[in-house]
Design a protein around this motif. Structure first.
Motif, short mmCIF file in Angstrom:
data_model
loop_
_atom_site.label_atom_id
_atom_site.label_comp_id
_atom_site.label_asym_id
_atom_site.label_seq_id
_atom_site.Cartn_x
_atom_site.Cartn_y
_atom_site.Cartn_z
N GLU A 157 1.90 3.90 1.90
CA GLU A 157 1.78 4.49 3.15
C GLU A 157 1.76 5.78 3.45
N GLN A 192 0.71 -1.18 0.06
CA GLN A 192 0.09 0.01 -0.13
C GLN A 192 0.74 1.22 -0.17
N ARG A 237 2.65 -7.45 10.88
CA ARG A 237 2.60 -6.13 10.30
C ARG A 237 3.80 -5.46 10.38
N THR A 262 -6.53 -4.85 2.64
CA THR A 262 -5.67 -4.22 1.41
C THR A 262 -6.30 -3.64 0.25
N TRP A 302 -2.59 5.48 4.74
CA TRP A 302 -2.35 5.60 6.44
C TRP A 302 -2.16 6.80 6.87
N GLU A 343 -9.77 1.09 10.58
CA GLU A 343 -8.81 0.29 9.56
C GLU A 343 -8.17 -0.77 10.09
N ARG A 349 -8.06 5.28 11.51
CA ARG A 349 -6.96 4.23 11.81
C ARG A 349 -7.45 3.05 12.25
#
Length: 121
Positions: free
Chosen positions: A11, A9, A48, A102, A15, A26, A23
């Motif tokens: 970032e 992704q 992660r 994702t 994010w 998610e 957040r």
């Protein structure tokens, strides 16, 4: 068969634009996905990763290792995490990848994990 779902992704473009509440929401989506894999008995491992800018690369420079800063590939999407799953076949791995949060803001790469050939009897 074991497969790895590699989560890519952007970032900086996704994010870091989210509010704290977004957040958290998610994160809850990823937890629900991991829980579903676990309840199905197909989750082997999940991790992660720290942000891409914390990555280091090591390669050979002459006869010595050289350490570089940042991720290996300079791309708009960074590797952010992975799930290792055990499923019957690629079709099932693809079905799980399609459920991964994702895909709403990035890409899921699927790779079968290498298995050594069975030893002869």
């Amino acid at each position: 068969m074991r497969y790895i779902l590699l989560l890519y992704q952007d970032e900086t473009g996704f994010w870091f634009r989210l509010s704290d509440a977004e957040r958290a929401a998610e994160g809850a989506r990823y937890e629900a996905f991991a829980r579903a894999l676990g309840e199905a008995g197909q989750l082997v491992a999940a991790e992660r990763f720290e942000p891409y800018y914390t990555a280091r690369t090591v390669r050979r420079a002459g006869d010595r290792p050289a350490v570089g800063e940042g991720a290996y590939a300079d791309t708009p999407e960074q590797l952010g995490g992975a799930f290792i799953i055990e499923v019957a076949d690629e079709e099932e791995a693809l079905a799980w990848a399609a459920r991964c949060p994702t895909i709403g803001h990035g890409v899921v790469e699927i790779r079968r994990l290498w298995q050594p050939p069975a030893a002869p009897p």
